[in-house]
Motif scaffolding. Structure first.
Motif, PDB file in Angstrom:
ATOM      1  N   MET A  87       0.829  -1.211  -0.015  1.00 40.30           N
ATOM      2  CA  MET A  87       0.001  -0.050   0.034  1.00 40.30           C
ATOM      3  C   MET A  87       0.869   1.324   0.032  1.00 40.30           C
ATOM      4  N   SER A  88       1.849   1.309   0.896  1.00 37.16           N
ATOM      5  CA  SER A  88       2.714   2.399   0.960  1.00 37.16           C
ATOM      6  C   SER A  88       3.514   2.774  -0.290  1.00 37.16           C
ATOM      7  N   ASP A  89       3.936   1.658  -0.654  1.00 36.03           N
ATOM      8  CA  ASP A  89       5.277   1.305  -1.804  1.00 36.03           C
ATOM      9  C   ASP A  89       4.808   1.440  -3.204  1.00 36.03           C
ATOM     10  N   SER A  90       3.516   1.192  -3.503  1.00 38.25           N
ATOM     11  CA  SER A  90       2.954   1.285  -4.689  1.00 38.25           C
ATOM     12  C   SER A  90       2.931  -0.178  -5.618  1.00 38.25           C
ATOM     13  N   TYR A  91       2.803  -1.285  -5.028  1.00 40.56           N
ATOM     14  CA  TYR A  91       3.152  -2.412  -5.417  1.00 40.56           C
ATOM     15  C   TYR A  91       1.665  -3.115  -5.732  1.00 40.56           C
ATOM     16  N   PRO A  92       1.394  -3.652  -6.753  1.00 39.03           N
ATOM     17  CA  PRO A  92       0.201  -4.222  -7.382  1.00 39.03           C
ATOM     18  C   PRO A  92       0.381  -5.777  -6.859  1.00 39.03           C
ATOM     19  N   VAL A  93      -0.430  -6.023  -5.626  1.00 38.93           N
ATOM     20  CA  VAL A  93      -0.330  -7.333  -4.962  1.00 38.93           C
ATOM     21  C   VAL A  93      -1.820  -7.947  -4.613  1.00 38.93           C
ATOM     22  N   LEU A  94      -1.921  -9.246  -4.834  1.00 37.73           N
ATOM     23  CA  LEU A  94      -3.194  -9.724  -4.483  1.00 37.73           C
ATOM     24  C   LEU A  94      -2.865 -10.844  -3.304  1.00 37.73           C
ATOM     25  N   ALA A  95      -3.500 -10.657  -2.369  1.00 39.49           N
ATOM     26  CA  ALA A  95      -3.657 -11.783  -1.337  1.00 39.49           C
ATOM     27  C   ALA A  95      -4.739 -12.621  -1.300  1.00 39.49           C
ATOM     28  N   MET A 125     -10.186  -5.812   9.116  1.00 36.62           N
ATOM     29  CA  MET A 125      -8.822  -5.960   9.006  1.00 36.62           C
ATOM     30  C   MET A 125      -8.234  -5.580   7.719  1.00 36.62           C
ATOM     31  N   PHE A 126      -8.681  -6.473   6.849  1.00 34.17           N
ATOM     32  CA  PHE A 126      -8.063  -6.425   5.514  1.00 34.17           C
ATOM     33  C   PHE A 126      -8.730  -5.333   4.726  1.00 34.17           C
ATOM     34  N   ALA A 127      -9.579  -4.704   4.948  1.00 36.92           N
ATOM     35  CA  ALA A 127     -10.263  -3.409   4.378  1.00 36.92           C
ATOM     36  C   ALA A 127      -9.325  -2.567   4.786  1.00 36.92           C
ATOM     37  N   ALA A 128      -8.572  -2.435   5.853  1.00 30.72           N
ATOM     38  CA  ALA A 128      -7.857  -1.389   6.231  1.00 30.72           C
ATOM     39  C   ALA A 128      -6.411  -1.338   5.826  1.00 30.72           C
ATOM     40  N   THR A 129      -5.915  -2.505   5.185  1.00 31.83           N
ATOM     41  CA  THR A 129      -4.500  -2.659   4.683  1.00 31.83           C
ATOM     42  C   THR A 129      -4.614  -3.038   3.278  1.00 31.83           C
ATOM     43  N   THR A 130      -5.735  -2.661   2.521  1.00 30.61           N
ATOM     44  CA  THR A 130      -5.506  -2.846   1.179  1.00 30.61           C
ATOM     45  C   THR A 130      -6.382  -1.867   0.410  1.00 30.61           C
ATOM     46  N   LYS A 131      -6.330  -1.691  -0.861  1.00 35.16           N
ATOM     47  CA  LYS A 131      -7.337  -0.753  -1.529  1.00 35.16           C
ATOM     48  C   LYS A 131      -8.692  -1.318  -1.707  1.00 35.16           C
ATOM     49  N   GLU A 148     -12.218  -7.985 -10.792  1.00 37.58           N
ATOM     50  CA  GLU A 148     -12.279  -6.754 -10.125  1.00 37.58           C
ATOM     51  C   GLU A 148     -11.270  -6.436  -9.399  1.00 37.58           C
ATOM     52  N   ALA A 149     -10.908  -7.413  -8.663  1.00 33.19           N
ATOM     53  CA  ALA A 149      -9.732  -7.336  -7.648  1.00 33.19           C
ATOM     54  C   ALA A 149      -8.573  -7.148  -8.505  1.00 33.19           C
ATOM     55  N   VAL A 150      -8.049  -7.763  -9.254  1.00 35.41           N
ATOM     56  CA  VAL A 150      -6.896  -7.743 -10.097  1.00 35.41           C
ATOM     57  C   VAL A 150      -6.902  -6.286 -10.836  1.00 35.41           C
ATOM     58  N   ASN A 151      -7.833  -5.580 -11.478  1.00 38.20           N
ATOM     59  CA  ASN A 151      -7.802  -4.577 -12.001  1.00 38.20           C
ATOM     60  C   ASN A 151      -7.804  -3.320 -10.859  1.00 38.20           C
ATOM     61  N   ILE A 152      -8.355  -3.463  -9.782  1.00 33.58           N
ATOM     62  CA  ILE A 152      -8.014  -2.568  -8.759  1.00 33.58           C
ATOM     63  C   ILE A 152      -6.979  -2.364  -8.307  1.00 33.58           C
ATOM     64  N   ALA A 153      -6.101  -3.692  -8.219  1.00 37.23           N
ATOM     65  CA  ALA A 153      -4.539  -3.480  -7.741  1.00 37.23           C
ATOM     66  C   ALA A 153      -3.857  -2.676  -8.862  1.00 37.23           C
ATOM     67  N   PHE A 154      -4.037  -2.586 -10.054  1.00 40.16           N
ATOM     68  CA  PHE A 154      -3.360  -1.877 -10.996  1.00 40.16           C
ATOM     69  C   PHE A 154      -3.927  -0.453 -11.354  1.00 40.16           C
ATOM     70  N   GLU A 155      -4.983  -0.167 -10.794  1.00 37.69           N
ATOM     71  CA  GLU A 155      -5.616   1.193 -11.257  1.00 37.69           C
ATOM     72  C   GLU A 155      -5.131   2.145 -10.336  1.00 37.69           C
ATOM     73  N   GLY A 156      -4.729   3.293 -11.268  1.00 37.04           N
ATOM     74  CA  GLY A 156      -4.138   4.539 -10.719  1.00 37.04           C
ATOM     75  C   GLY A 156      -2.757   4.269 -10.041  1.00 37.04           C
ATOM     76  N   ARG A 157      -2.756   4.602  -8.641  1.00 41.26           N
ATOM     77  CA  ARG A 157      -1.522   4.198  -8.134  1.00 41.26           C
ATOM     78  C   ARG A 157      -1.585   2.933  -7.579  1.00 41.26           C
ATOM     79  N   PRO A 158      -0.632   1.675  -8.117  1.00 37.63           N
ATOM     80  CA  PRO A 158      -0.971   0.374  -7.673  1.00 37.63           C
ATOM     81  C   PRO A 158      -0.956   0.080  -6.050  1.00 37.63           C
ATOM     82  N   GLY A 159      -1.515  -0.918  -5.841  1.00 37.90           N
ATOM     83  CA  GLY A 159      -1.561  -1.343  -4.331  1.00 37.90           C
ATOM     84  C   GLY A 159      -1.839  -2.748  -4.277  1.00 37.90           C
ATOM     85  N   PRO A 160      -2.399  -2.990  -2.884  1.00 39.58           N
ATOM     86  CA  PRO A 160      -2.715  -4.353  -2.573  1.00 39.58           C
ATOM     87  C   PRO A 160      -4.123  -4.567  -2.613  1.00 39.58           C
ATOM     88  N   VAL A 161      -4.695  -5.810  -3.025  1.00 39.47           N
ATOM     89  CA  VAL A 161      -6.195  -6.154  -2.912  1.00 39.47           C
ATOM     90  C   VAL A 161      -6.051  -7.547  -2.292  1.00 39.47           C
TER      91      VAL A 161
END
Length: 569
Positions: A87-95, A125-131, A148-161
């Motif tokens: 989240m802080s470093d802009s990595y597209p990650v799926l958990a 808890m996961f909602a608070a640590t992911t997009k 939907e999850a994968v596209n959100i991970a890459f959308e705009g500033r990348p981040g985790p889902v």
């Protein structure tokens, strides 16, 4: 096909090549699906936290999705630190994590995290640590939710889902009968032409009036692949280049216009160039704490701030830009160059102060290795295209200050979330993603002790990362903070095992070095061995990193600190 088979097949379709996770009953079906995948390489870690860090490493310098997984409950919760890094470093990650059977909801079954009847609420808890976090409730929605999850991970500033998969959806006879390929359709963040024209006019006017412009470039430009554009910008318009620690290497640090790292542990040449600048062009830089001297209020006083960033929120934090350009860095810089070409003729060459003299000369009076000399040796010997990672600690300051990168090499520090051991483990994922690149981790002994047991994972999977441990048996940064803040120290010293013997016991190569010559011999061997290697470097405790709380320099910073203490009395 079963739910986890569908998820794995969908991830194969969007280019996932590695999966990092922890074993568990709720993840058993996913483990079997990964076993039979011909595209995705599964890596079972000793601890799920390491899996989440490895997924970040996998996504760090690729345009691929990092993927990690865990069983329900405690295993899933171990993923939080890595997702916070993403989240802080802009990595597209799926958990993906398990979830207790919903027909037992509220009964307190093993690993239940429904939030009902004294069970933890994992959805919150996961909602608070992911997009965004999803609970898969209908087997027929598997592909829709994954897409939907994968596209959100890459959308705009990348981040985790994140996706919860309930145990009852994994039962025999529960099938995904409507599988379809996952569509990855993310629109690039491109600059508004009108805003580009406006900012180009401002820059052209500044150049015409002889104002001093500097470019301050961060990791966003590295991630965007904007190196060639940044180099063209500074050369064509004679703009001195400052970088954040994570922007190191965007252009060779030996380039005549490369002035150094602008941060509290950066170079005085960069501080000087920044002080003298009239216009600061920030590109892919979030202007975070250590790059702004603890959000110094007067940092941009009497300066024009132009900020290029992929995220709108970055324009509304500590510093409001005079001109903001919402865009991914590479297309933004390319557009600015094109617009400026039409407005600006030949620009006279500028003279800039190069890197500090002390960056190359170190006075060393003690017997053990000076960490600055250790950092210099790593920089000299790092192969082309090599990646150097630093964890949280004093070693980060030494590496950022003394290592001089060439184009094609990369440096990454622990991000603003800043976990210790994030890169001790993340390096394994990075090496899996880039088997052709040398991956070196500079880490403190405290960082390595937290989770260096993942060395066994690297050995098992034949992942040849090199860990260089800055070994002084103390938490150096915490000690320095205690001294400057409280005038005393406590609980910062500890005993270390023989890391080299430990490495050999795990099946890796281990080296214990007490002189710089011994280190260079060991490092040279590790670079050519093709094996996981640990170098335990005994460093002196008496060296203090180059640091100032003020961009006006070390002396000014000391004076400001003293004045502040006198005011607080």
């Amino acid at each position: 096909m079963r739910v986890y088979e569908a998820i794995v097949k969908g991830l194969e379709g969007v280019g996932v090549q590695a999966a990092f996770g922890g074993a568990g009953e709720n993840a058993a079906g996913l483990m079997l699906a990964l076993k039979h995948s011909r595209q995705i390489r599964p890596v079972i870690t000793r601890h799920e936290q390491a899996a989440s860090f490895m997924a970040c490493g996998d996504a760090m310098y690729t345009n691929r999705l990092g993927f990690c997984f865990a069983t329900a409950g405690p295993g899933a919760f171990n993923l939080f630190s890595g997702l916070a890094v993403a989240m802080s470093d802009s990595y597209p990650v799926l958990a993906v994590s398990g979830y207790a059977a919903r027909n037992w909801r509220g009964w307190g079954s093993l690993n239940e995290t429904s939030g009902v009847n004294r069970t933890p609420d994992s959805q919150a808890m996961f909602a608070a640590t992911t997009k965004k976090s999803f609970l898969l409730t209908d087997i027929a929605d598997t592909c829709d939710v994954l897409e939907e999850a994968v596209n959100i991970a890459f959308e705009g500033r990348p981040g985790p889902v994140h996706i919860h998969v309930p145990e009852d959806l994994t039962h025999h006879g529960v099938e995904v009968t409507n599988f379809r390929p996952i569509r990855l359709d993310v629109a690039p963040v491109l600059p508004d032409p009108a805003r580009v024209e406006e900012i180009a006019s401002v820059l052209a006017d500044a150049l015409a009036r002889g104002q001093r412009i500097v470019a301050l470039v961060g990791f966003g430009a590295v991630r965007s692949g904007a190196g060639a554009e940044i180099k063209r910008l500074i050369e064509r318009f004679q703009i001195p280049l400052l970088t954040t620690l994570d922007g190191k290497g965007i252009v060779s640090e030996g380039h005549p216009l490369s002035v150094g790292v602008f941060a509290d542990s950066g170079h005085s040449s960069a501080w000087k160039a920044f002080r003298e600048a009239d216009v600061v062009l920030c590109i892919g830089n979030s202007l975070n704490q250590h790059a702004t001297f603890n959000y110094r209020e007067d940092l941009f006083k009497n300066k024009l701030l132009i900020h290029v960033n992929i995220s709108e929120t970055e324009f509304h934090k500590a510093y409001r830009p005079d001109y903001a350009l919402l865009s991914d860095a590479r297309p933004a810089v390319a557009a600015l160059i094109e617009a400026l070409e039409k407005k600006v003729g030949e620009v006279p060459a500028v003279e800039v102060d190069g890197r500090d003299y002390e960056a190359r000369h170190i006075t060393h009076l003690t017997g053990k290795i000076h960490p600055g000399e250790l950092a210099q040796a790593i920089g000299r010997m790092l192969p082309p295209q090599g990646v150097l990672l630093a964890d949280a600690g004093a070693h980060l300051a030494w590496l950022g200050y003394y290592v001089e990168l060439e184009e094609g090499q990369n440096f990454r520090k622990a991000g603003s979330f800043g976990p210790m051991a994030g890169h001790v483990n993340g390096a394994i994922g990075l090496k899996v993603a880039h088997p052709e690149r040398t991956v070196v981790v500079g880490c403190g002994d405290g960082c390595y002790s937290l989770s260096g047991f993942e060395l066994m994972t690297a050995v098992e999977h034949e992942i040849p990362v090199i860990w260089v441990i800055f070994d002084d048996q103390e938490f150096k940064l915490i000690k320095l903070f205690q001294i400057t803040t409280y005038g005393q120290t406590g609980l910062v010293e500890f005993q270390n095992p023989d890391f080299a013997s430990y490495a050999r016991a795990c099946g890796a190569d281990g080296y214990r070095v007490e002189t710089l010559d011994e280190f260079e011999d060991a490092f040279r061997t590790a670079l050519t061995s093709g094996r996981p290697s640990v170098i335990d470097a005994k460093i002196t405790r008496w060296a203090v990193p180059h640091y100032s709380p003020s961009p006006d320099g070390v002396i000014a910073g000391l004076v400001e600190t003293l004045e502040a203490r006198l005011r607080d009395r």
